[in-house]
Design a protein around this motif. Structure first.
Motif, PDB file in Angstrom:
ATOM      1  N   VAL A  57       0.839  -1.202   0.000  1.00  0.00           N
ATOM      2  CA  VAL A  57       0.000   0.000   0.000  1.00  0.00           C
ATOM      3  C   VAL A  57       0.871   1.248   0.000  1.00  0.00           C
ATOM      4  CG1 VAL A  57      -1.748   1.292   1.283  1.00  0.00           C
ATOM      5  CG2 VAL A  57      -1.886  -1.202   1.171  1.00  0.00           C
ATOM      6  N   VAL A  58       1.971   1.222   0.771  1.00  0.00           N
ATOM      7  CA  VAL A  58       2.895   2.364   0.806  1.00  0.00           C
ATOM      8  C   VAL A  58       3.518   2.588  -0.567  1.00  0.00           C
ATOM      9  CG1 VAL A  58       5.087   3.189   1.753  1.00  0.00           C
ATOM     10  CG2 VAL A  58       3.393   2.140   3.262  1.00  0.00           C
ATOM     11  N   GLN A  59       3.914   1.506  -1.229  1.00  0.00           N
ATOM     12  CA  GLN A  59       4.506   1.622  -2.565  1.00  0.00           C
ATOM     13  C   GLN A  59       3.510   2.219  -3.561  1.00  0.00           C
ATOM     14  OE1 GLN A  59       5.767  -2.396  -3.327  1.00  0.00           O
ATOM     15  NE2 GLN A  59       7.629  -2.219  -2.090  1.00  0.00           N
ATOM     16  N   THR A  60       2.252   1.794  -3.463  1.00  0.00           N
ATOM     17  CA  THR A  60       1.208   2.342  -4.337  1.00  0.00           C
ATOM     18  C   THR A  60       1.005   3.832  -4.066  1.00  0.00           C
ATOM     19  OG1 THR A  60       0.059   0.214  -4.438  1.00  0.00           O
ATOM     20  CG2 THR A  60      -1.229   2.177  -4.990  1.00  0.00           C
ATOM     21  N   THR A  61       1.059   4.216  -2.800  1.00  0.00           N
ATOM     22  CA  THR A  61       0.907   5.623  -2.431  1.00  0.00           C
ATOM     23  C   THR A  61       2.036   6.462  -3.013  1.00  0.00           C
ATOM     24  OG1 THR A  61      -0.161   4.950  -0.355  1.00  0.00           O
ATOM     25  CG2 THR A  61       0.646   7.229  -0.503  1.00  0.00           C
ATOM     26  N   ILE A  62       3.257   5.942  -2.922  1.00  0.00           N
ATOM     27  CA  ILE A  62       4.416   6.662  -3.464  1.00  0.00           C
ATOM     28  C   ILE A  62       4.284   6.842  -4.973  1.00  0.00           C
ATOM     29  CG2 ILE A  62       6.904   6.540  -3.852  1.00  0.00           C
ATOM     30  CD1 ILE A  62       7.119   5.108  -1.140  1.00  0.00           C
ATOM     31  N   LYS A  63       3.850   5.791  -5.672  1.00  0.00           N
ATOM     32  CA  LYS A  63       3.658   5.874  -7.124  1.00  0.00           C
ATOM     33  C   LYS A  63       2.590   6.911  -7.479  1.00  0.00           C
ATOM     34  CE  LYS A  63       5.011   1.086  -8.159  1.00  0.00           C
ATOM     35  NZ  LYS A  63       4.536  -0.243  -8.649  1.00  0.00           N
ATOM     36  N   SER A  64       1.497   6.936  -6.709  1.00  0.00           N
ATOM     37  CA  SER A  64       0.420   7.898  -6.967  1.00  0.00           C
ATOM     38  C   SER A  64       0.880   9.326  -6.716  1.00  0.00           C
ATOM     39  CB  SER A  64      -0.795   7.580  -6.081  1.00  0.00           C
ATOM     40  OG  SER A  64      -1.317   6.302  -6.372  1.00  0.00           O
ATOM     41  N   LEU A  65       1.737   9.500  -5.714  1.00  0.00           N
ATOM     42  CA  LEU A  65       2.284  10.828  -5.435  1.00  0.00           C
ATOM     43  C   LEU A  65       3.231  11.271  -6.547  1.00  0.00           C
ATOM     44  CD1 LEU A  65       3.017  10.509  -1.607  1.00  0.00           C
ATOM     45  CD2 LEU A  65       1.337  12.027  -2.663  1.00  0.00           C
ATOM     46  N   GLN A  66       4.052  10.350  -7.013  1.00  0.00           N
ATOM     47  CA  GLN A  66       5.005  10.686  -8.065  1.00  0.00           C
ATOM     48  C   GLN A  66       4.306  11.040  -9.376  1.00  0.00           C
ATOM     49  OE1 GLN A  66       7.463   7.158  -8.085  1.00  0.00           O
ATOM     50  NE2 GLN A  66       8.898   7.974  -6.554  1.00  0.00           N
ATOM     51  N   SER A  67       3.184  10.372  -9.645  1.00  0.00           N
ATOM     52  CA  SER A  67       2.451  10.659 -10.885  1.00  0.00           C
ATOM     53  C   SER A  67       1.562  11.898 -10.766  1.00  0.00           C
ATOM     54  CB  SER A  67       1.586   9.455 -11.268  1.00  0.00           C
ATOM     55  OG  SER A  67       0.573   9.232 -10.299  1.00  0.00           O
ATOM     56  N   GLY A  68       1.345  12.370  -9.538  1.00  0.00           N
ATOM     57  CA  GLY A  68       0.493  13.536  -9.323  1.00  0.00           C
ATOM     58  C   GLY A  68      -0.979  13.219  -9.206  1.00  0.00           C
ATOM     59  N   THR A  69      -1.336  11.950  -9.353  1.00  0.00           N
ATOM     60  CA  THR A  69      -2.753  11.554  -9.301  1.00  0.00           C
ATOM     61  C   THR A  69      -3.343  11.754  -7.915  1.00  0.00           C
ATOM     62  OG1 THR A  69      -2.330   9.876 -10.986  1.00  0.00           O
ATOM     63  CG2 THR A  69      -4.369   9.669  -9.738  1.00  0.00           C
ATOM     64  N   LEU A  70      -2.599  11.360  -6.899  1.00  0.00           N
ATOM     65  CA  LEU A  70      -3.121  11.429  -5.532  1.00  0.00           C
ATOM     66  C   LEU A  70      -3.341  12.872  -5.090  1.00  0.00           C
ATOM     67  CD1 LEU A  70      -3.958  10.011  -2.981  1.00  0.00           C
ATOM     68  CD2 LEU A  70      -1.559   9.905  -2.283  1.00  0.00           C
ATOM     69  N   GLU A  71      -2.361  13.754  -5.347  1.00  0.00           N
ATOM     70  CA  GLU A  71      -2.515  15.148  -4.927  1.00  0.00           C
ATOM     71  C   GLU A  71      -3.727  15.801  -5.582  1.00  0.00           C
ATOM     72  OE1 GLU A  71       0.263  13.710  -6.113  1.00  0.00           O
ATOM     73  OE2 GLU A  71       2.058  14.856  -5.571  1.00  0.00           O
ATOM     74  N   LYS A  72      -3.911  15.530  -6.874  1.00  0.00           N
ATOM     75  CA  LYS A  72      -5.029  16.130  -7.602  1.00  0.00           C
ATOM     76  C   LYS A  72      -6.365  15.695  -7.014  1.00  0.00           C
ATOM     77  CE  LYS A  72      -7.275  16.052 -12.135  1.00  0.00           C
ATOM     78  NZ  LYS A  72      -7.231  15.502 -13.508  1.00  0.00           N
ATOM     79  N   ASN A  73      -6.538  14.394  -6.841  1.00  0.00           N
ATOM     80  CA  ASN A  73      -7.814  13.878  -6.339  1.00  0.00           C
ATOM     81  C   ASN A  73      -8.034  14.217  -4.870  1.00  0.00           C
ATOM     82  OD1 ASN A  73      -9.150  12.119  -8.552  1.00  0.00           O
ATOM     83  ND2 ASN A  73      -7.016  11.510  -8.643  1.00  0.00           N
ATOM     84  N   LEU A  74      -6.947  14.262  -4.092  1.00  0.00           N
ATOM     85  CA  LEU A  74      -7.069  14.640  -2.690  1.00  0.00           C
ATOM     86  C   LEU A  74      -7.507  16.092  -2.554  1.00  0.00           C
ATOM     87  CD1 LEU A  74      -6.686  13.949   0.291  1.00  0.00           C
ATOM     88  CD2 LEU A  74      -4.266  14.534   0.049  1.00  0.00           C
ATOM     89  N   ALA A  75      -6.958  16.970  -3.385  1.00  0.00           N
ATOM     90  CA  ALA A  75      -7.331  18.386  -3.344  1.00  0.00           C
ATOM     91  C   ALA A  75      -8.815  18.562  -3.686  1.00  0.00           C
ATOM     92  CB  ALA A  75      -6.467  19.186  -4.319  1.00  0.00           C
ATOM     93  N   ILE A  76      -9.294  17.803  -4.660  1.00  0.00           N
ATOM     94  CA  ILE A  76     -10.703  17.892  -5.044  1.00  0.00           C
ATOM     95  C   ILE A  76     -11.607  17.413  -3.911  1.00  0.00           C
ATOM     96  CG2 ILE A  76     -12.444  16.938  -6.617  1.00  0.00           C
ATOM     97  CD1 ILE A  76     -10.238  16.872  -8.775  1.00  0.00           C
ATOM     98  N   SER A  77     -11.239  16.303  -3.259  1.00  0.00           N
ATOM     99  CA  SER A  77     -12.036  15.789  -2.145  1.00  0.00           C
ATOM    100  C   SER A  77     -12.059  16.770  -0.979  1.00  0.00           C
ATOM    101  CB  SER A  77     -11.482  14.438  -1.673  1.00  0.00           C
ATOM    102  OG  SER A  77     -11.704  13.429  -2.642  1.00  0.00           O
ATOM    103  N   LEU A  78     -10.908  17.387  -0.688  1.00  0.00           N
ATOM    104  CA  LEU A  78     -10.852  18.365   0.397  1.00  0.00           C
ATOM    105  C   LEU A  78     -11.721  19.580   0.090  1.00  0.00           C
ATOM    106  CD1 LEU A  78      -7.045  18.265   1.308  1.00  0.00           C
ATOM    107  CD2 LEU A  78      -8.954  17.503   2.734  1.00  0.00           C
ATOM    108  N   TYR A  79     -11.706  20.013  -1.160  1.00  0.00           N
ATOM    109  CA  TYR A  79     -12.544  21.148  -1.553  1.00  0.00           C
ATOM    110  C   TYR A  79     -14.025  20.823  -1.344  1.00  0.00           C
ATOM    111  CZ  TYR A  79     -15.412  23.892  -4.749  1.00  0.00           C
ATOM    112  OH  TYR A  79     -16.420  24.648  -5.298  1.00  0.00           O
ATOM    113  N   ARG A  80     -14.448  19.641  -1.787  1.00  0.00           N
ATOM    114  CA  ARG A  80     -15.854  19.249  -1.632  1.00  0.00           C
ATOM    115  C   ARG A  80     -16.242  19.161  -0.162  1.00  0.00           C
ATOM    116  NH1 ARG A  80     -15.067  14.369  -5.978  1.00  0.00           N
ATOM    117  NH2 ARG A  80     -15.410  15.582  -7.888  1.00  0.00           N
ATOM    118  N   ALA A  81     -15.356  18.576   0.629  1.00  0.00           N
ATOM    119  CA  ALA A  81     -15.645  18.397   2.050  1.00  0.00           C
ATOM    120  C   ALA A  81     -15.750  19.741   2.759  1.00  0.00           C
ATOM    121  CB  ALA A  81     -14.557  17.533   2.693  1.00  0.00           C
TER     122      ALA A  81
END
Length: 274
Positions: A57-81
């Motif tokens: 799971v940690v490795q998947t998180t690192i890959k998502s951070l490196q690709s920028g996918t996680l930051e983008k989707n996390l920012a959108i979720s935080l905005y909605r919340a």
């Protein structure tokens, strides 16, 4: 005198040890569970296709951070919340002020609000999608509805629970309505209001998870649903952990507000005890 000096000399260390234990103790069970999970994955007790290891799971998180996918989707979720929480919280607070401070508004509004409160807000999803489509408005609306009622109920209850003797004393000192509210009613209701905020934060994340899972093209919930289509268990678990961490972080932030905002109570209690 010697015994008193000994206690003074040892008390800082003792207090430091107590504080350290209090901070570490809540994390004991989660850490043990993660270690057992990793151990079970390493020795083959747990099938990685069913439950990937924590390292996976940690490795998947690192890959998502490196690709920028996680930051983008996390920012959108935080905005909605946050948008839903602010909108729903303000409406709930204003409604509670109206019904809690005015007998006429209480008779007019409270019964209707209580009836609406008993409708599960997630049951409104089909109707909300028909009204707003599957864009941002529908998700923010659902979060706002979910947050509104906990804020309303706790604020209303807090205002109604203020000691009538304190109110009468304020009137005897000829306080204006504004002074009465800010010096007696609001401070007296604040503990219950803050409790409502903490509960509303939990409802906020629960509602957002469902909203993003059912109809979304972005956000953490969307990442989880999309990963489900590809049987990507590591990403699904990553999203679950992120939601858990966000919920914990928001609860800690709300809890941290209690000490400074309720400092007057502690000071009053200390004075009373003294």
């Amino acid at each position: 005198m010697e015994m008193q000096n000994t206690n003074k000399a040892t008390s800082p260390t003792s207090n430091w040890g107590t504080v350290t234990v209090q901070r570490l103790l809540p994390w004991t069970i989660p850490v043990i569970l993660v270690l057992l999970w990793q151990l079970g994955s390493s020795v083959g007790w747990i099938d990685a296709n069913i439950l990937p290891s924590p390292l996976g799971v940690v490795q998947t998180t690192i890959k998502s951070l490196q690709s920028g996918t996680l930051e983008k989707n996390l920012a959108i979720s935080l905005y909605r919340a946050l948008a839903g929480f602010v909108i729903g919280g303000v409406i709930g607070f204003v409604l509670a002020l109206c019904t809690g401070l005015s007998k006429t508004m209480n008779l007019l509004l409270d019964s209707s609000v209580q009836m609406l409160r008993n409708i599960p807000h997630l049951a409104l999803i089909p109707l909300v999608i028909l009204w707003f489509g599957v864009g941002e408005s529908s998700k923010i609306f659902l979060v706002a509805i979910g947050v509104l009622f906990p804020i309303y109920i706790n604020t209303y209850h807090g205002l109604r629970s203020v000691d009538p003797k304190l109110i009468e004393m304020g009137r005897s000192y000829q306080l204006s309505k504004a002074q009465l509210f800010f010096k007696i009613l609001l401070p007296g209701a604040l503990p219950t209001i803050l409790m409502g905020v903490r509960y509303a934060l939990g409802v906020m994340w629960t509602t957002l998870i469902v909203a993003e899972t059912l109809a979304a093209s972005s956000g953490i919930g969307y990442m989880s649903t999309n990963a489900q289509n590809f049987m990507d268990m590591s990403t699904i678990l990553m999203c679950i952990v992120i939601y858990a961490l966000l919920g914990k972080a928001s609860d800690l932030m709300a809890k941290s507000l209690e000490n400074p905002m309720l400092e007057w109570q502690n000071a009053g209690g200390a004075t009373h005890n003294g």
